[in-house]
Design an enzyme around this catalytic site. Structure first.
Site, PDB file in Angstrom:
ATOM      1  N   TYR A   1       0.829  -1.208   0.000  1.00 18.80           N
ATOM      2  CA  TYR A   1       0.000   0.000   0.000  1.00 18.80           C
ATOM      3  C   TYR A   1       0.863   1.257   0.000  1.00 18.80           C
ATOM      4  O   TYR A   1       0.463   2.293  -0.522  1.00 18.80           O
ATOM      5  CB  TYR A   1      -0.899   0.029   1.244  1.00 18.80           C
TER       6      TYR A   1
ATOM      7  N   LYS B   1       4.089 -14.981   3.879  1.00 15.66           N
ATOM      8  CA  LYS B   1       4.341 -15.798   2.690  1.00 15.66           C
ATOM      9  C   LYS B   1       5.854 -15.944   2.583  1.00 15.66           C
ATOM     10  O   LYS B   1       6.487 -15.602   1.577  1.00 15.66           O
ATOM     11  CB  LYS B   1       3.713 -15.100   1.469  1.00 15.66           C
TER      12      LYS B   1
ATOM     13  N   ASP C   1      -1.773 -18.583   2.172  1.00 14.55           N
ATOM     14  CA  ASP C   1      -2.705 -19.426   1.414  1.00 14.55           C
ATOM     15  C   ASP C   1      -3.296 -20.507   2.323  1.00 14.55           C
ATOM     16  O   ASP C   1      -4.500 -20.780   2.304  1.00 14.55           O
ATOM     17  CB  ASP C   1      -2.037 -20.028   0.163  1.00 14.55           C
TER      18      ASP C   1
ATOM     19  N   ASP D   1      -5.959  -7.406   5.042  1.00 11.68           N
ATOM     20  CA  ASP D   1      -7.102  -6.831   4.330  1.00 11.68           C
ATOM     21  C   ASP D   1      -7.981  -7.953   3.779  1.00 11.68           C
ATOM     22  O   ASP D   1      -9.204  -7.985   3.955  1.00 11.68           O
ATOM     23  CB  ASP D   1      -6.550  -5.965   3.182  1.00 11.68           C
TER      24      ASP D   1
ATOM     25  N   ASP E   1     -11.782  -9.803   5.430  1.00 13.41           N
ATOM     26  CA  ASP E   1     -13.036  -9.843   4.658  1.00 13.41           C
ATOM     27  C   ASP E   1     -13.544 -11.278   4.598  1.00 13.41           C
ATOM     28  O   ASP E   1     -14.735 -11.550   4.724  1.00 13.41           O
ATOM     29  CB  ASP E   1     -12.833  -9.315   3.228  1.00 13.41           C
TER      30      ASP E   1
END
Ligand code: NAD
Length: 359
Positions: A144, A191, A223, A247, A251
């Protein structure tokens, strides 16, 4: 004895204004009942602010925020920008800038399941029951804020995924401290098999973990974490992760709680705390009076607990939400096939029921 606090309300765009009214009303009710004095001011941000001032975060809002004890925010966003990615001045710049201005580096997102909504989730009841997760999402680093580039011919683009050790350290300490007050389990998500920034993340979390030997720490690749979250959500207590992964995972986790309209968040840092639902401005339902106001009310509950230390008052808001759900009232997003029409309420009626139920 009652306390005195200054609260800035930033309703923002779309359903932001519709739901924030109820977060604020709940705070007013708590103040009245507990003999506290909350002074409210209002500030602009997002599309509304761009239209009025040309800036997504006007100076006036920054000054008000810095002079406040806490901020209750709604949501920002407008179709105009979603449909035209070339527009340079954009509502979400307001949100990124205020996080920077206030030094907000940790976003806390509790995923708490109300028993009454077990049937509203797309996940089976027996998998969900008892789920209680607290996410710590890093807010100041990652893709970001890393350098963004586009090649001269416009055909190649990159966003730099960047983390500094101090950014990982400070949020890791917050997450471990929170884990200590809960079930003493922390899962760090990265990751690290592929990304260098994730290897720094993992190495730093491992070092911080040494100061918290009483907390059981595990590391998952993002993942795998995304899969485990819907396979066995109960296995998680505190989840610590970066900006991008957080983020997306939160959700996903909103489905555990039944709807985006049920999840609140707190952003904390060096100055005033910033409290907001995790959802956006929801163009598809804006102006229809059907948005779920509960995420805003639960954001107010987080403010009472984290910024003001009013634990009992905070709990009273959560109980009021529970009572209202137990009475069978639902907004459209959390109604299931068993909910009678008469119990499906609009934003204001639902907000009113919850506020009425505050003891
Ligand atoms: P969204 O969160 O606004 O909506 C996603 C879906 O969830 C929609 O179908 C919406 O109707 C539903 N929903 C969300 N909140 C709800 C509520 N309280 N009650 C009932 N249903 C609810 O995400 P989106 O559609 O991807 O984005 C819409 C706009 O919001 C975009 O402009 C985006 O940039 C912006 N956005 C802002 C924030 C923020 O302000 N923090 C966060 C995410 C998206």
């Amino acid at each position: 004895m009652g306390i005195s606090k200054k609260i800035l309300v930033i309703p923002g765009d779309g359903i932001g204004r519709e739901v924030t009214l109820w977060g604020r009303t709940a705070l007013e009710r708590v103040a009245k009942k507990g003999g506290h004095s909350f002074t409210f001011r209002e500030g602009m941000m997002g599309h509304e602010a761009i239209e009025a001032t040309g800036s997504p975060l006007p100076e006036a809002t920054i000054s008000l925020a810095k002079a406040s004890d806490a901020i209750l925010f709604g949501a920002i966003g407008h179709q105009k920008y979603d449909q035209d990615p070339t527009l340079r001045v954009r509502p979400e710049q307001g949100l990124l800038s205020i996080r920077k201005e206030l030094g907000l580096y940790a976003n806390l997102r509790p995923v708490r399941l109300f028993d009454e909504l077990l049937g509203a989730s797309s996940i089976r009841e027996e998998i969900l029951r008892g789920t209680d997760i607290l996410f710590f999402r890093e807010l100041t680093g990652d893709v970001y804020f890393g350098e963004k580039k586009r090649s001269g011919d416009g055909n190649t683009a990159s966003d730099l995924m960047i983390y500094h050790r101090f950014e990982v350290e400070r949020i890791a300490h917050k997450a471990f401290e929170a884990a200590r007050t809960r079930r003493k389990k922390l899962c760090s998500v990265d990751k690290a098999n592929v990304l260098e920034s994730s290897r720094l993340w993992r190495e730093t979390v491992q070092q911080v973990a040494q100061s918290y030997p009483d907390v059981e720490t595990e590391h998952l690749f993002v993942d795998n974490a995304a899969m485990q979250l819907v396979r066995e959500p109960r296995r998680f207590d505190v989840i610590l992760t970066g900006n991008l992964f957080g983020d997306i995972l939160t959700d996903e986790a909103s489905q555990i709680a039944g709807s985006m309209g049920m999840l609140a968040s707190a952003s904390i840092g060096d100055q005033a705390g910033f409290y907001e639902p995790i959802h956006g401005s929801a163009h598809d339902i804006a102006g229809k009076g059907i948005a779920n106001p509960i995420a805003s009310i639960l954001s107010a509950a987080l403010m009472l607990e984290i910024s003001f230390g009013l634990k009992e008052e905070s709990a009273s808001l959560i109980r009021a939400v529970e009572t209202t759900l137990r009475q069978g009232f639902r907004t459209m997003d959390i109604a299931d096939k068993h909910t009678p029409n008469a119990r499906v309420l609009g934003t204001d009626a639902m907000g009113g029921k919850v506020v009425e139920a505050i003891q």
